[in-house]
Design a protein around this motif. Sequence first.
Motif, PDB file in Angstrom:
ATOM      1  N   TYR A 158       0.727  -1.235  -0.047  1.00 19.05           N
ATOM      2  CA  TYR A 158       0.135   0.089   0.144  1.00 19.05           C
ATOM      3  C   TYR A 158       0.911   1.124   0.327  1.00 19.05           C
ATOM      4  O   TYR A 158       0.591   2.155  -0.664  1.00 19.05           O
ATOM      5  CB  TYR A 158      -0.891   0.118   1.349  1.00 19.05           C
ATOM      6  N   SER A 159       1.822   1.261   0.613  1.00 17.64           N
ATOM      7  CA  SER A 159       2.816   2.478   0.762  1.00 17.64           C
ATOM      8  C   SER A 159       3.374   2.729  -0.351  1.00 17.64           C
ATOM      9  O   SER A 159       3.710   3.765  -0.965  1.00 17.64           O
ATOM     10  CB  SER A 159       3.626   2.530   1.923  1.00 17.64           C
ATOM     11  N   HIS A 209       3.883   6.187  -5.492  1.00 17.72           N
ATOM     12  CA  HIS A 209       3.906   6.253  -6.773  1.00 17.72           C
ATOM     13  C   HIS A 209       2.686   6.604  -7.512  1.00 17.72           C
ATOM     14  O   HIS A 209       2.409   6.404  -8.800  1.00 17.72           O
ATOM     15  CB  HIS A 209       4.510   5.164  -7.594  1.00 17.72           C
ATOM     16  N   ASP A 210       1.442   6.751  -6.645  1.00 21.23           N
ATOM     17  CA  ASP A 210       0.171   7.139  -7.124  1.00 21.23           C
ATOM     18  C   ASP A 210      -0.347   6.215  -8.121  1.00 21.23           C
ATOM     19  O   ASP A 210      -0.867   6.060  -9.095  1.00 21.23           O
ATOM     20  CB  ASP A 210       0.330   8.387  -8.059  1.00 21.23           C
ATOM     21  N   LEU A 211      -0.204   4.833  -7.573  1.00 20.11           N
ATOM     22  CA  LEU A 211      -0.773   3.608  -8.425  1.00 20.11           C
ATOM     23  C   LEU A 211      -1.975   3.033  -7.597  1.00 20.11           C
ATOM     24  O   LEU A 211      -1.995   3.162  -6.169  1.00 20.11           O
ATOM     25  CB  LEU A 211       0.480   2.620  -8.194  1.00 20.11           C
ATOM     26  N   ASP A 212      -2.770   2.051  -8.048  1.00 19.54           N
ATOM     27  CA  ASP A 212      -3.616   1.533  -7.308  1.00 19.54           C
ATOM     28  C   ASP A 212      -3.180   0.174  -6.930  1.00 19.54           C
ATOM     29  O   ASP A 212      -2.275  -0.491  -7.760  1.00 19.54           O
ATOM     30  CB  ASP A 212      -4.918   1.060  -8.490  1.00 19.54           C
ATOM     31  N   TYR A 213      -3.219  -0.095  -5.643  1.00 18.40           N
ATOM     32  CA  TYR A 213      -2.368  -1.381  -5.102  1.00 18.40           C
ATOM     33  C   TYR A 213      -2.800  -2.693  -5.695  1.00 18.40           C
ATOM     34  O   TYR A 213      -2.049  -3.642  -6.003  1.00 18.40           O
ATOM     35  CB  TYR A 213      -2.575  -1.444  -3.586  1.00 18.40           C
ATOM     36  N   GLY A 254       7.947   6.553   6.568  1.00 14.75           N
ATOM     37  CA  GLY A 254       8.935   6.438   5.568  1.00 14.75           C
ATOM     38  C   GLY A 254       8.619   7.026   4.317  1.00 14.75           C
ATOM     39  O   GLY A 254       9.455   6.807   3.086  1.00 14.75           O
ATOM     40  N   LEU A 255       7.314   7.589   4.000  1.00 12.47           N
ATOM     41  CA  LEU A 255       7.131   8.397   2.655  1.00 12.47           C
ATOM     42  C   LEU A 255       7.567   9.772   2.912  1.00 12.47           C
ATOM     43  O   LEU A 255       7.048  10.548   3.759  1.00 12.47           O
ATOM     44  CB  LEU A 255       5.592   8.237   2.405  1.00 12.47           C
ATOM     45  N   ARG A 256       8.457  10.260   2.081  1.00  9.38           N
ATOM     46  CA  ARG A 256       8.900  11.744   2.327  1.00  9.38           C
ATOM     47  C   ARG A 256       7.949  12.597   1.914  1.00  9.38           C
ATOM     48  O   ARG A 256       6.996  12.497   1.073  1.00  9.38           O
ATOM     49  CB  ARG A 256       9.986  11.614   1.034  1.00  9.38           C
ATOM     50  N   SER A 305      -7.638   6.465   2.645  1.00 17.08           N
ATOM     51  CA  SER A 305      -7.787   7.836   3.376  1.00 17.08           C
ATOM     52  C   SER A 305      -6.193   7.834   3.987  1.00 17.08           C
ATOM     53  O   SER A 305      -5.752   6.610   4.546  1.00 17.08           O
ATOM     54  CB  SER A 305      -8.596   8.095   4.301  1.00 17.08           C
ATOM     55  N   ALA A 306      -5.509   9.020   3.986  1.00 18.67           N
ATOM     56  CA  ALA A 306      -4.259   8.985   4.595  1.00 18.67           C
ATOM     57  C   ALA A 306      -4.422  10.446   5.366  1.00 18.67           C
ATOM     58  O   ALA A 306      -5.181  11.063   5.222  1.00 18.67           O
ATOM     59  CB  ALA A 306      -3.261   9.407   3.497  1.00 18.67           C
TER      60      ALA A 306
END
Length: 216
Positions: A40-41, A46-50, A142-144, A160-161
């Motif tokens: 998921y992360s 990378h703006d992708l669907d998991y 870990g996501l900049r 949701s984030a």
Amino acid sequence: MRITQVIGVIGVSCVLGVGCASSGRSEPDTYVVRPKDTLYSVAWRHDLDYHDLARWNHIGTDYRISVGQVLVLKPGASGTPAAPSSAGKLAGMPGESMRWFWPTERSTPPRPVPGGGILLLGQVGQVVRAACAGRVVYVGNGLRGYGNLAIIKHGDNLLSAYAHNSELSVHEGQDVTGGEPMGRMGTGPHQIAALYFEIRFNGKPVDPLPYLANAK
């Protein structure tokens, strides 16, 4: 400069480093899994669907990945067909019948961030809540550009984030109810107390305000 003016500048210039379009930047074809990454992360980064990411890499429904694993990030890289467009209206999304809550108290109206979600101003330490029932699929930093981040999965297509938390009290794999406390507000890079909130449908950011229109 007043704080509302500061936030206006931040929102326009995407200084917070979240929710901003990556136009003009070449995306890589592969990604090497790092410690604490989840499918998921990686998809979020990378703006992708998991779902697509799992299919392109022949990953099972447990969505398990391992450190050092090389993931392809584009359908052409693995010879798989491109996924259909994920564009859609709110009426066609899984969140239509779900009960939504504001993820935190607001001291000012929400401020849209170009290409992404919304910024909710408040006070350091105030409660951050799950905006809707779901399962926590990522907790970490870990996501900049997101600071301490939690991602919740709602159904098959909706995530949701919640970014820039001072602390998080949930863990990956935990089921949460809508409105359940899950952390506390921290500060972004400019030391402004705020929560960055984003919703993605099939891996792509959507306007969260229609979901929150009738939220408590």
